[in-house]
Write an enzyme that holds these catalytic residues in place. Structure first.
Site, PDB file in Angstrom:
ATOM      1  N   PHE A 297     -24.098 -30.352 -19.870  1.00 59.88           N
ATOM      2  CA  PHE A 297     -22.734 -30.297 -19.328  1.00 59.88           C
ATOM      3  C   PHE A 297     -22.758 -30.390 -17.800  1.00 59.88           C
ATOM      4  CE2 PHE A 297     -19.954 -26.575 -17.894  1.00 59.88           C
ATOM      5  CZ  PHE A 297     -18.872 -27.359 -17.565  1.00 59.88           C
TER       6      PHE A 297
ATOM      7  N   ASP B  77     -39.671 -32.886 -23.078  1.00 57.36           N
ATOM      8  CA  ASP B  77     -39.592 -31.416 -23.001  1.00 57.36           C
ATOM      9  C   ASP B  77     -40.302 -30.981 -21.720  1.00 57.36           C
ATOM     10  OD1 ASP B  77     -40.028 -28.695 -23.181  1.00 57.36           O
ATOM     11  OD2 ASP B  77     -40.410 -28.724 -25.337  1.00 57.36           O
TER      12      ASP B  77
ATOM     13  N   LEU C 275     -32.026 -27.738 -14.047  1.00 57.88           N
ATOM     14  CA  LEU C 275     -30.908 -27.170 -14.802  1.00 57.88           C
ATOM     15  C   LEU C 275     -31.264 -27.004 -16.278  1.00 57.88           C
ATOM     16  CD1 LEU C 275     -29.507 -28.178 -12.172  1.00 57.88           C
ATOM     17  CD2 LEU C 275     -27.531 -28.720 -13.558  1.00 57.88           C
TER      18      LEU C 275
ATOM     19  N   TYR D  44     -32.605 -14.840 -22.270  1.00 58.57           N
ATOM     20  CA  TYR D  44     -32.042 -15.693 -21.212  1.00 58.57           C
ATOM     21  C   TYR D  44     -32.147 -15.002 -19.854  1.00 58.57           C
ATOM     22  CZ  TYR D  44     -28.355 -18.578 -18.966  1.00 58.57           C
ATOM     23  OH  TYR D  44     -27.624 -19.412 -18.145  1.00 58.57           O
TER      24      TYR D  44
ATOM     25  N   ARG E  75     -19.297 -20.748 -26.291  1.00 59.28           N
ATOM     26  CA  ARG E  75     -18.785 -20.122 -25.078  1.00 59.28           C
ATOM     27  C   ARG E  75     -17.261 -20.039 -25.174  1.00 59.28           C
ATOM     28  NH1 ARG E  75     -22.626 -22.905 -20.461  1.00 59.28           N
ATOM     29  NH2 ARG E  75     -22.643 -24.686 -21.858  1.00 59.28           N
TER      30      ARG E  75
HETATM   31  P1  NAD Z   1     -26.302 -27.258 -21.261  1.00 59.31           P
HETATM   32  O1  NAD Z   1     -26.903 -26.624 -22.452  1.00 59.31           O
HETATM   33  O2  NAD Z   1     -25.162 -28.193 -21.433  1.00 59.31           O
HETATM   34  O3  NAD Z   1     -27.424 -28.029 -20.411  1.00 59.31           O
HETATM   35  C1  NAD Z   1     -28.773 -27.640 -20.375  1.00 59.31           C
HETATM   36  C2  NAD Z   1     -29.615 -28.892 -20.593  1.00 59.31           C
HETATM   37  O4  NAD Z   1     -31.003 -28.526 -20.558  1.00 59.31           O
HETATM   38  C3  NAD Z   1     -29.373 -29.557 -21.940  1.00 59.31           C
HETATM   39  O5  NAD Z   1     -29.116 -30.937 -21.774  1.00 59.31           O
HETATM   40  C4  NAD Z   1     -30.671 -29.308 -22.715  1.00 59.31           C
HETATM   41  O6  NAD Z   1     -30.927 -30.302 -23.670  1.00 59.31           O
HETATM   42  C5  NAD Z   1     -31.682 -29.256 -21.582  1.00 59.31           C
HETATM   43  N1  NAD Z   1     -32.918 -28.557 -21.922  1.00 59.31           N
HETATM   44  C6  NAD Z   1     -33.086 -27.315 -22.451  1.00 59.31           C
HETATM   45  N2  NAD Z   1     -34.379 -27.039 -22.654  1.00 59.31           N
HETATM   46  C7  NAD Z   1     -35.073 -28.134 -22.230  1.00 59.31           C
HETATM   47  C8  NAD Z   1     -36.462 -28.461 -22.202  1.00 59.31           C
HETATM   48  N3  NAD Z   1     -37.401 -27.614 -22.640  1.00 59.31           N
HETATM   49  N4  NAD Z   1     -36.826 -29.671 -21.689  1.00 59.31           N
HETATM   50  C9  NAD Z   1     -35.899 -30.549 -21.249  1.00 59.31           C
HETATM   51  N5  NAD Z   1     -34.565 -30.287 -21.268  1.00 59.31           N
HETATM   52  C10 NAD Z   1     -34.161 -29.096 -21.761  1.00 59.31           C
HETATM   53  O7  NAD Z   1     -25.892 -26.057 -20.267  1.00 59.31           O
HETATM   54  P2  NAD Z   1     -25.116 -26.092 -18.887  1.00 59.31           P
HETATM   55  O8  NAD Z   1     -23.911 -25.252 -19.036  1.00 59.31           O
HETATM   56  O9  NAD Z   1     -24.965 -27.469 -18.397  1.00 59.31           O
HETATM   57  O10 NAD Z   1     -26.128 -25.292 -17.961  1.00 59.31           O
HETATM   58  C11 NAD Z   1     -26.971 -25.958 -17.035  1.00 59.31           C
HETATM   59  C12 NAD Z   1     -27.778 -24.925 -16.259  1.00 59.31           C
HETATM   60  O11 NAD Z   1     -26.910 -24.057 -15.529  1.00 59.31           O
HETATM   61  C13 NAD Z   1     -28.637 -24.026 -17.167  1.00 59.31           C
HETATM   62  O12 NAD Z   1     -29.878 -23.795 -16.536  1.00 59.31           O
HETATM   63  C14 NAD Z   1     -27.848 -22.734 -17.223  1.00 59.31           C
HETATM   64  O13 NAD Z   1     -28.677 -21.625 -17.420  1.00 59.31           O
HETATM   65  C15 NAD Z   1     -27.192 -22.711 -15.854  1.00 59.31           C
HETATM   66  N6  NAD Z   1     -25.941 -21.931 -15.888  1.00 59.31           N
HETATM   67  C16 NAD Z   1     -24.811 -22.459 -16.446  1.00 59.31           C
HETATM   68  C17 NAD Z   1     -23.656 -21.686 -16.489  1.00 59.31           C
HETATM   69  C18 NAD Z   1     -22.381 -22.218 -17.083  1.00 59.31           C
HETATM   70  O14 NAD Z   1     -21.402 -21.474 -17.135  1.00 59.31           O
HETATM   71  N7  NAD Z   1     -22.311 -23.463 -17.507  1.00 59.31           N
HETATM   72  C19 NAD Z   1     -23.648 -20.391 -15.972  1.00 59.31           C
HETATM   73  C20 NAD Z   1     -24.835 -19.892 -15.442  1.00 59.31           C
HETATM   74  C21 NAD Z   1     -25.972 -20.680 -15.380  1.00 59.31           C
HETATM   75  N1  UDP Z   2     -15.715 -14.382 -26.130  1.00 57.85           N
HETATM   76  C1  UDP Z   2     -14.631 -14.131 -26.965  1.00 57.85           C
HETATM   77  N2  UDP Z   2     -14.405 -14.991 -28.009  1.00 57.85           N
HETATM   78  C2  UDP Z   2     -15.176 -16.080 -28.246  1.00 57.85           C
HETATM   79  C3  UDP Z   2     -16.277 -16.339 -27.387  1.00 57.85           C
HETATM   80  C4  UDP Z   2     -16.514 -15.467 -26.348  1.00 57.85           C
HETATM   81  O1  UDP Z   2     -13.901 -13.149 -26.781  1.00 57.85           O
HETATM   82  O2  UDP Z   2     -14.912 -16.817 -29.219  1.00 57.85           O
HETATM   83  C5  UDP Z   2     -15.969 -13.464 -25.006  1.00 57.85           C
HETATM   84  C6  UDP Z   2     -17.414 -12.960 -24.913  1.00 57.85           C
HETATM   85  O3  UDP Z   2     -17.577 -11.815 -25.718  1.00 57.85           O
HETATM   86  C7  UDP Z   2     -17.534 -12.655 -23.423  1.00 57.85           C
HETATM   87  C8  UDP Z   2     -16.623 -13.702 -22.770  1.00 57.85           C
HETATM   88  O4  UDP Z   2     -15.758 -14.163 -23.803  1.00 57.85           O
HETATM   89  O5  UDP Z   2     -17.036 -11.357 -23.136  1.00 57.85           O
HETATM   90  C9  UDP Z   2     -17.391 -14.864 -22.158  1.00 57.85           C
HETATM   91  O6  UDP Z   2     -18.255 -15.366 -23.154  1.00 57.85           O
HETATM   92  P1  UDP Z   2     -19.171 -16.652 -22.917  1.00 57.85           P
HETATM   93  O7  UDP Z   2     -20.063 -16.755 -24.105  1.00 57.85           O
HETATM   94  O8  UDP Z   2     -18.331 -17.821 -22.572  1.00 57.85           O
HETATM   95  O9  UDP Z   2     -19.995 -16.316 -21.599  1.00 57.85           O
HETATM   96  P2  UDP Z   2     -20.889 -15.063 -21.124  1.00 57.85           P
HETATM   97  O10 UDP Z   2     -20.709 -13.912 -22.066  1.00 57.85           O
HETATM   98  O11 UDP Z   2     -22.272 -15.579 -21.101  1.00 57.85           O
HETATM   99  O12 UDP Z   2     -20.327 -14.751 -19.789  1.00 57.85           O
END
Ligand code: NAD
Ligand code: UDP
Length: 316
Positions: free
Chosen positions: A17, A63, A80, A152, A193
């Protein structure tokens, strides 16, 4: 911003994403080459569809827990790669721990070999169930290392530590971004999420599944704002961790109401059990990003939700 003009960049996790929007932004910034490396465990090549015709873009299915080879020079490595949704990492326990540890190590080795800047995507989850509110970067967090979410949280904490050790021992130029909840188009409807869950429920006219009483809070950042923070941070010389997130904090119950209002549809709000270890509150202190990067979020929640819902509608 001229930083990325003519530069060669690797995005680990580039089919995800956030990663796919980052690849697009770097190409718009004039990068000479952007290589997305991803094993597609939670990502999808569809996210890269608009880039595949750009000769400067390349996708490698790999990977990153295995050694990463890239031909020619590399100026920046963005890491990422990691499952990011609680539902994903609860199915991929060991994969999540491995990519945070071995995968980050492989990414760092690539950056060291190429003398590239390395940016690590960390997370607000390193603060665990925070006792300090809002969370500043100086807060060291409240994580139980044996709870389900710890796969995580601890992998990301270890990754931060590993990145810091490479900086200290090898002189690598590193950045650490602590990303708070981010949303937008291209999230997977079924990734669990709260944003895709509630948007999907609204569009199908179903009840909203509220975990617990909905008094827990989150602060939601639109993906364009996050990506702007990532490119500013990598372009800076700030090696200390930086929070990137939107401080507009909402209870999850009020968030369900906001989604219903933005979609103009959706059923009742029904309570479901709260997952173990679900953090009670979360809001970034973004003073560091504001002062050191000149960054702050620009997209308000109602506008971000409208754009996200429009995208999900178009997918149906
Ligand atoms: P996502 O799952 O859409 O993207 C993660 C990508 O990493 C995927 O395309 C997946 O296939 C790839 N991946 C996972 N393991 C791999 C491996 N071993 N080798 C190669 N590729 C691999 O998630 P996202 O929301 O786009 O998150 C991207 C980054 O941002 C992540 O590191 C996540 O921890 C961090 N992050 C995201 C959020 C958020 O709200 N979206 C919040 C905090 C941190
Ligand atoms: N949550 C919820 N209903 C859902 C999915 C998530 O109430 O169907 C709540 C979850 O318990 C958390 C918040 O929404 O308190 C955010 O959840 P998410 O999984 O998006 O992110 P994170 O918990 O990692 O911040």
């Amino acid at each position: 911003m001229n930083t990325y003009r003519g530069k060669r960049i690797v995005v680990l996790g580039g089919a995800g994403f956030v990663g796919s929007f980052l690849c697009e932004r770097l190409l718009r910034e004039g990068a000479e080459a952007v290589t997305a490396i991803d094993n597609l465990v939670t990502g999808n090549r569809r996210n890269l569809a608009e880039l595949e015709s750009d000769a400067r873009f390349d996708f490698v299915h790999h990977d990153i827990c295995n050694p990463i080879t890239v031909k020619g020079p590399v100026d920046y490595v963005f890491n990422l790669a990691s499952p990011a949704s609680p539902i994903d990492y609860a199915q991929l326990w060991l994969e999540t721990m491995r990519v945070g540890s071995e995968g980050t190590l492989r990414g760092l080795e690539l950056a060291e070999a190429k003398k590239a800047v390395f940016l690590q995507a960390s997370t607000s989850e390193i603060y665990g169930d925070p006792l300090e509110h809002p969370q500043r970067e100086s807060y060291s967090g409240n994580v139980d290392p044996t709870k389900p979410r710890s796969v995580y949280d601890e992998a990301k904490r270890y990754a931060e530590s590993l990145v810091s050790a490479f900086r200290r021992s090898r002189g690598l130029s590193t950045r650490i971004v602590r990303i708070f909840n981010t949303y937008g188009p291209r999230m997977r409807l079924e990734d669990g999420r709260v944003v895709p869950a509630f948007v999907g429920q609204a569009l199908r006219g179903e009840d909203f599944t509220l975990f617990g009483d909905g008094s827990q809070t989150r602060s939601f950042c639109f993906v364009d704002d996050l990506v702007d923070g990532l490119v500013r941070l990598a372009a800076s010389d700030v090696m200390d961790p930086v929070n990137i997130g939107n401080p507009d904090e909402r209870t999850i119950k009020s968030f369900a109401e906001a989604v219903r209002a933005a979609a103009g549809s959706g059923g009742a709000i029904v309570s479901r059990p709260l997952p173990e270890g679900d953090p009670k509150q979360r809001r970034p202190d973004i003073t560091r990003a504001r002062t050191l990067l000149g960054w702050e979020p620009k997209v308000p929640l109602d506008e971000g939700l409208r754009r996200t819902i429009a995208w999900f509608r178009a997918q149906r």
